[in-house]
Design a protein around this motif. Structure first.
Motif, PDB file in Angstrom:
ATOM      1  N   TYR A 154     -27.147  31.008  -1.172  1.00 48.67           N
ATOM      2  CA  TYR A 154     -26.299  29.945  -1.729  1.00 48.67           C
ATOM      3  C   TYR A 154     -25.079  30.528  -2.441  1.00 48.67           C
ATOM      4  N   LEU A 155     -25.290  31.558  -3.250  1.00 54.44           N
ATOM      5  CA  LEU A 155     -24.189  32.118  -4.035  1.00 54.44           C
ATOM      6  C   LEU A 155     -23.175  32.868  -3.176  1.00 54.44           C
ATOM      7  N   VAL A 156     -23.677  33.586  -2.151  1.00 50.36           N
ATOM      8  CA  VAL A 156     -22.751  34.358  -1.334  1.00 50.36           C
ATOM      9  C   VAL A 156     -21.907  33.436  -0.448  1.00 50.36           C
ATOM     10  N   ASN A 157     -22.378  32.230  -0.213  1.00 49.94           N
ATOM     11  CA  ASN A 157     -21.592  31.261   0.550  1.00 49.94           C
ATOM     12  C   ASN A 157     -20.906  30.230  -0.344  1.00 49.94           C
ATOM     13  N   GLY A 158     -21.049  30.416  -1.652  1.00 49.20           N
ATOM     14  CA  GLY A 158     -20.449  29.478  -2.598  1.00 49.20           C
ATOM     15  C   GLY A 158     -19.578  30.175  -3.619  1.00 49.20           C
ATOM     16  N   ALA A 159     -20.127  30.393  -4.795  1.00 44.51           N
ATOM     17  CA  ALA A 159     -19.337  30.910  -5.914  1.00 44.51           C
ATOM     18  C   ALA A 159     -18.756  32.293  -5.655  1.00 44.51           C
ATOM     19  N   PHE A 160     -19.449  33.123  -4.882  1.00 43.80           N
ATOM     20  CA  PHE A 160     -19.008  34.504  -4.694  1.00 43.80           C
ATOM     21  C   PHE A 160     -18.500  34.778  -3.283  1.00 43.80           C
ATOM     22  N   LEU A 161     -18.174  33.721  -2.557  1.00 42.91           N
ATOM     23  CA  LEU A 161     -17.693  33.892  -1.192  1.00 42.91           C
ATOM     24  C   LEU A 161     -16.316  34.530  -1.182  1.00 42.91           C
ATOM     25  N   SER A 162     -16.139  35.529  -0.311  1.00 50.68           N
ATOM     26  CA  SER A 162     -14.839  36.176  -0.171  1.00 50.68           C
ATOM     27  C   SER A 162     -13.863  35.255   0.548  1.00 50.68           C
ATOM     28  N   GLU A 163     -12.675  35.141   0.018  1.00 51.35           N
ATOM     29  CA  GLU A 163     -11.658  34.292   0.645  1.00 51.35           C
ATOM     30  C   GLU A 163     -10.991  34.991   1.821  1.00 51.35           C
ATOM     31  N   GLN A 164     -11.089  36.305   1.871  1.00 51.10           N
ATOM     32  CA  GLN A 164     -10.425  37.057   2.936  1.00 51.10           C
ATOM     33  C   GLN A 164     -11.339  37.345   4.128  1.00 51.10           C
ATOM     34  N   SER A 165     -12.640  37.479   3.869  1.00 50.05           N
ATOM     35  CA  SER A 165     -13.536  37.979   4.911  1.00 50.05           C
ATOM     36  C   SER A 165     -14.298  36.899   5.655  1.00 50.05           C
TER      37      SER A 165
END
Length: 342
Positions: A154-165
């Motif tokens: 959930y976090l890696v696809n939400g709050a901590f998702l990279s905008e570039q990658s």
């Protein structure tokens, strides 16, 4: 001398059985077992680069096997190391890209400390539940693994998702937070050295500290441990917390040294493979080292043999599974024999 022979025999038997069964599988599908095993050995150890790849694949297993062994010695069947590895790995990576890069060399120890704290906190919960409420640790730690996967996903696809990658990855950690390569361009990094330090610390804890001795007493006989004044609940909680610390350091090393970010699929089942390594190595430091290298060699060679042969990658899974099954069988046989002697 007998003890060393028994340990060596216990390590060799599951491996030999796995090789025999795998050879039969290869014969059934029309492949030459000798050529296949020779190819796997070459791909795992045939050059400096290949050996470095093997050690790189073994690095996470050093941490997860030690984390598992700490609990096994205390009679606690902890299957939650993978969850602590995930949670702590994400914590270390987030710290690695969100803390100021100006921290420089201090950034790595800070990230490692954060990961150790998250891993300890994660496994404190099932440790407390077992020690205070007698909640089965297999169930609680297994469920926590699923929770860890859900939270990190959930976090890696939400709050901590990279905008570039794109999807499923965090931003890359600062350069100052990356663990250095040991044999560039190979992926082996200084996390392997941290793993060796953890292994040495585990050996010292087992042999030279009261807590290590008390953990062994609790694992062998809780009634005896209580009779000599050992606090069984406190020992169980300590074992789980230490397991979480080691798993957390492993997650941090993997994130900072291998991937430099957190992704879905961050752990390729390292916690469960670490259980096999701990069982195969009889919870001993030297056994864990050889077991981690063995499984690292299988993983490293397995990714390349398909390029040079028609051997399915599932062969590696067969070998790993058989080794784990017979490691458990051998451990059970020795436990029964020791109880009979007692």
């Amino acid at each position: 001398m007998t003890n060393w022979f028994e340990r060596g025999f216990g390590f060799a038997v599951p491996v030999l059985i796995a090789l025999v069964v795998s050879a039969l599988v290869l014969l059934v599908i029309g492949e030459n077992p000798i050529d296949t095993f020779a190819l796997m050995a070459t791909e795992a150890f045939g050059s400096d680069r290949r050996f470095a790849s093997t050690l790189s694949a073994a690095t996470p297993l050093l941490f997860t096997a030690v984390g598992t062994a700490i609990c096994f010695r205390a009679g606690v069947f902890n299957v939650g190391v993978d969850g602590a590895f995930l949670i702590a790995g994400l914590a270390a990576v987030v710290a690695g890209f969100s803390l100021p890069a100006a921290l420089g060399w201090a950034l790595i120890p800070i990230c490692l400390a954060i990961a150790a704290a998250f891993g300890a906190a994660w496994l404190f919960v099932p440790g407390w539940l077992l020690a205070k409420l007698d909640v089965d640790e297999v169930v609680s730690t297994l469920m926590l693994n699923f929770i860890a996967v859900a939270i990190t996903g959930y976090l890696v696809n939400g709050a901590f998702l990279s905008e570039q990658s794109g999807n499923n990855v965090t931003p890359r950690v600062h350069d100052a937070a990356e663990l250095s390569r040991l044999m560039p361009p190979a992926t082996l990094h200084s996390g392997f050295l941290i793993g060796l330090v953890v292994l040495v610390a585990y050996a010292f804890w087992v042999r030279r500290t009261p807590a290590g001795l008390e953990g062994a007493w609790v694992g062998l006989n809780k009634r005896f441990a209580r009779a000599v004044g050992v606090s069984v609940p406190q020992t169980i909680i300590l074992a789980m917390v230490l397991s979480g610390v080691v798993a957390g350091l492993g997650g941090a090393a993997h994130g900072l040294g291998q991937l430099h970010r957190f992704t879905d699929g961050f752990s390729a089942g390292y916690g469960f493979t670490g259980m096999a390594v701990a069982l195969l190595g009889r919870n001993t430091p030297i056994g864990i080292l050889f077991g981690a290298i063995l499984f690292g060699a299988l993983a490293s060679a397995g990714t390349t043999i398909q390029l040079f042969s028609n051997i399915p990658l599932d062969l590696v899974n067969i070998i790993q599974g058989i080794v784990m099954i017979f490691a458990v069988v051998e451990l059970g046989r020795i436990t029964i024999r020791r109880r009979a002697r007692g």
